[in-house]
Design an enzyme around this catalytic site. Structure first.
Site, PDB file in Angstrom:
ATOM      1  N   HIS A 107      13.351  44.099  37.872  1.00  0.00           N
ATOM      2  CA  HIS A 107      13.953  42.760  37.856  1.00  0.00           C
ATOM      3  C   HIS A 107      14.259  42.316  39.263  1.00  0.00           C
ATOM      4  O   HIS A 107      14.627  43.118  40.121  1.00  0.00           O
ATOM      5  CB  HIS A 107      15.222  42.726  36.989  1.00  0.00           C
ATOM      6  CG  HIS A 107      16.198  43.822  37.293  1.00  0.00           C
ATOM      7  ND1 HIS A 107      16.029  45.113  36.830  1.00  0.00           N
ATOM      8  CD2 HIS A 107      17.340  43.829  38.021  1.00  0.00           C
ATOM      9  CE1 HIS A 107      17.034  45.863  37.251  1.00  0.00           C
ATOM     10  NE2 HIS A 107      17.835  45.109  37.991  1.00  0.00           N
ATOM     11  N   LEU A 108      14.104  41.007  39.457  1.00  0.00           N
ATOM     12  CA  LEU A 108      14.434  40.384  40.735  1.00  0.00           C
ATOM     13  C   LEU A 108      15.768  39.674  40.571  1.00  0.00           C
ATOM     14  O   LEU A 108      15.924  38.832  39.684  1.00  0.00           O
ATOM     15  CB  LEU A 108      13.329  39.374  41.091  1.00  0.00           C
ATOM     16  CG  LEU A 108      13.527  38.544  42.348  1.00  0.00           C
ATOM     17  CD1 LEU A 108      13.396  39.400  43.588  1.00  0.00           C
ATOM     18  CD2 LEU A 108      12.514  37.409  42.400  1.00  0.00           C
ATOM     19  N   HIS A 109      16.741  40.048  41.422  1.00  0.00           N
ATOM     20  CA  HIS A 109      18.017  39.326  41.429  1.00  0.00           C
ATOM     21  C   HIS A 109      17.869  38.114  42.339  1.00  0.00           C
ATOM     22  O   HIS A 109      17.338  38.227  43.455  1.00  0.00           O
ATOM     23  CB  HIS A 109      19.127  40.182  42.059  1.00  0.00           C
ATOM     24  CG  HIS A 109      19.512  41.424  41.317  1.00  0.00           C
ATOM     25  ND1 HIS A 109      20.650  41.514  40.556  1.00  0.00           N
ATOM     26  CD2 HIS A 109      18.926  42.648  41.257  1.00  0.00           C
ATOM     27  CE1 HIS A 109      20.767  42.748  40.061  1.00  0.00           C
ATOM     28  NE2 HIS A 109      19.729  43.456  40.468  1.00  0.00           N
ATOM     29  N   GLY A 142      20.547  51.543  43.837  1.00  0.00           N
ATOM     30  CA  GLY A 142      21.435  50.642  43.101  1.00  0.00           C
ATOM     31  C   GLY A 142      20.864  50.163  41.779  1.00  0.00           C
ATOM     32  O   GLY A 142      21.443  49.295  41.132  1.00  0.00           O
ATOM     33  N   GLN A 143      19.709  50.731  41.366  1.00  0.00           N
ATOM     34  CA  GLN A 143      19.112  50.300  40.094  1.00  0.00           C
ATOM     35  C   GLN A 143      19.852  50.950  38.926  1.00  0.00           C
ATOM     36  O   GLN A 143      20.024  52.167  38.883  1.00  0.00           O
ATOM     37  CB  GLN A 143      17.621  50.675  40.047  1.00  0.00           C
ATOM     38  CG  GLN A 143      16.914  50.102  38.824  1.00  0.00           C
ATOM     39  CD  GLN A 143      15.402  50.348  38.822  1.00  0.00           C
ATOM     40  OE1 GLN A 143      14.879  51.122  39.656  1.00  0.00           O
ATOM     41  NE2 GLN A 143      14.711  49.711  37.904  1.00  0.00           N
ATOM     42  N   ASN A 198      16.384  46.288  43.350  1.00  0.00           N
ATOM     43  CA  ASN A 198      16.883  47.641  43.561  1.00  0.00           C
ATOM     44  C   ASN A 198      15.916  48.632  42.928  1.00  0.00           C
ATOM     45  O   ASN A 198      15.428  48.393  41.821  1.00  0.00           O
ATOM     46  CB  ASN A 198      18.270  47.793  42.919  1.00  0.00           C
ATOM     47  CG  ASN A 198      19.316  46.912  43.585  1.00  0.00           C
ATOM     48  OD1 ASN A 198      19.296  46.736  44.797  1.00  0.00           O
ATOM     49  ND2 ASN A 198      20.209  46.340  42.796  1.00  0.00           N
ATOM     50  N   ASP A 201      22.879  36.782  35.062  1.00  0.00           N
ATOM     51  CA  ASP A 201      23.450  38.131  35.057  1.00  0.00           C
ATOM     52  C   ASP A 201      24.807  38.104  34.353  1.00  0.00           C
ATOM     53  O   ASP A 201      25.603  37.185  34.532  1.00  0.00           O
ATOM     54  CB  ASP A 201      23.594  38.641  36.501  1.00  0.00           C
ATOM     55  CG  ASP A 201      23.780  40.143  36.561  1.00  0.00           C
ATOM     56  OD1 ASP A 201      22.871  40.832  37.039  1.00  0.00           O
ATOM     57  OD2 ASP A 201      24.843  40.637  36.117  1.00  0.00           O
ATOM     58  N   ILE A 202      25.054  39.113  33.539  1.00  0.00           N
ATOM     59  CA  ILE A 202      26.285  39.180  32.751  1.00  0.00           C
ATOM     60  C   ILE A 202      27.507  39.449  33.637  1.00  0.00           C
ATOM     61  O   ILE A 202      28.640  39.138  33.266  1.00  0.00           O
ATOM     62  CB  ILE A 202      26.131  40.263  31.651  1.00  0.00           C
ATOM     63  CG1 ILE A 202      27.003  39.951  30.452  1.00  0.00           C
ATOM     64  CG2 ILE A 202      26.376  41.660  32.175  1.00  0.00           C
ATOM     65  CD1 ILE A 202      26.642  40.776  29.210  1.00  0.00           C
TER      66      ILE A 202
HETATM   67  P1  5GP Z   1      20.382  46.676  38.807  1.00  0.00           P
HETATM   68  O1  5GP Z   1      21.710  47.335  39.094  1.00  0.00           O
HETATM   69  O2  5GP Z   1      19.539  47.542  37.894  1.00  0.00           O
HETATM   70  O3  5GP Z   1      19.629  46.202  40.010  1.00  0.00           O
HETATM   71  O4  5GP Z   1      20.725  45.350  38.009  1.00  0.00           O
HETATM   72  C1  5GP Z   1      21.017  45.315  36.653  1.00  0.00           C
HETATM   73  C2  5GP Z   1      21.771  44.033  36.411  1.00  0.00           C
HETATM   74  O5  5GP Z   1      21.755  43.761  35.032  1.00  0.00           O
HETATM   75  C3  5GP Z   1      23.237  44.095  36.832  1.00  0.00           C
HETATM   76  O6  5GP Z   1      23.506  43.093  37.800  1.00  0.00           O
HETATM   77  C4  5GP Z   1      23.996  43.876  35.525  1.00  0.00           C
HETATM   78  O7  5GP Z   1      25.155  43.102  35.696  1.00  0.00           O
HETATM   79  C5  5GP Z   1      22.969  43.180  34.661  1.00  0.00           C
HETATM   80  N1  5GP Z   1      23.120  43.426  33.244  1.00  0.00           N
HETATM   81  C6  5GP Z   1      23.366  44.631  32.642  1.00  0.00           C
HETATM   82  N2  5GP Z   1      23.413  44.484  31.300  1.00  0.00           N
HETATM   83  C7  5GP Z   1      23.207  43.160  31.068  1.00  0.00           C
HETATM   84  C8  5GP Z   1      23.151  42.398  29.855  1.00  0.00           C
HETATM   85  O8  5GP Z   1      23.282  42.889  28.727  1.00  0.00           O
HETATM   86  N3  5GP Z   1      22.897  41.059  29.981  1.00  0.00           N
HETATM   87  C9  5GP Z   1      22.737  40.472  31.203  1.00  0.00           C
HETATM   88  N4  5GP Z   1      22.505  39.153  31.217  1.00  0.00           N
HETATM   89  N5  5GP Z   1      22.775  41.165  32.360  1.00  0.00           N
HETATM   90  C10 5GP Z   1      23.010  42.494  32.290  1.00  0.00           C
END
Ligand code: 5GP
Ligand code: ZN
Length: 123
Positions: free
Chosen positions: A109-111, A102-103, A96, A40-41
């Site tokens: 995607h699975l964190h 929180g998505q 999420n 994750d970035i």
């Molecule tokens: P969500 O909030 O949809 O459950 O998770 C999205 C995740 O993607 C966040 O934790 C966010 O930091 C990560 N993310 C967003 N843009 C990028 C990117 O360009 N590269 C990477 N590696 N992660 C990203």
């Protein structure tokens, strides 16, 4: 210009589809025929990895009998990654769904989080 269905156009604009196709670089930790795992970035823990299917599924809402097998593949890869990252005895998996859930990226995607003590309830 070829007519594109909304769904196709959506995939072309999807950040994680671009990461899956390596059009946008990411720090890859594992790859299979169907899945990509990358860091994750904006990590929320010392280990924070995302697992995505290479095929676009926007969220858990889109799961059906036809595509749900991918979730099992994601779980098995998550288990392997937890061992690889030495967090197999303490980790948290999160999916999420929807803005209120929180998505922020609408490609399922699975964190995987680990490397610190987790709090409960989560925020
Ligand atoms: P969500 O909030 O949809 O459950 O998770 C999205 C995740 O993607 C966040 O934790 C966010 O930091 C990560 N993310 C967003 N843009 C990028 C990117 O360009 N590269 C990477 N590696 N992660 C990203
Ligand atoms: Zn996508």
């Amino acid at each position: 210009m070829k007519f594109l269905a909304n769904k196709e156009r959506g995939n072309m604009d999807c950040l994680f589809c671009k990461i899956a196709k390596k059009e946008i670089p990411s720090s890859v930790v594992a790859e299979t025929d169907n899945l990509l795992a990358f860091r994750d970035i904006e990590p929320q823990a010392p280990v924070h990895i995302l697992i995505i299917p290479k095929k676009h599924i926007s969220s858990t809402k889109e799961l059906s009998k036809l595509n749900v097998e991918i979730l099992g593949e994601m779980a098995l890869l998550a288990s392997e990654i937890c061992k690889q990252e030495n967090i197999e005895d303490g980790n948290r998996w999160i999916i999420n769904t929807g803005a209120e859930g929180g998505q922020t990226v609408f490609h399922i995607h699975l964190h995987i989080l680990g490397g610190r003590t987790m709090q409960w309830p989560p925020g």
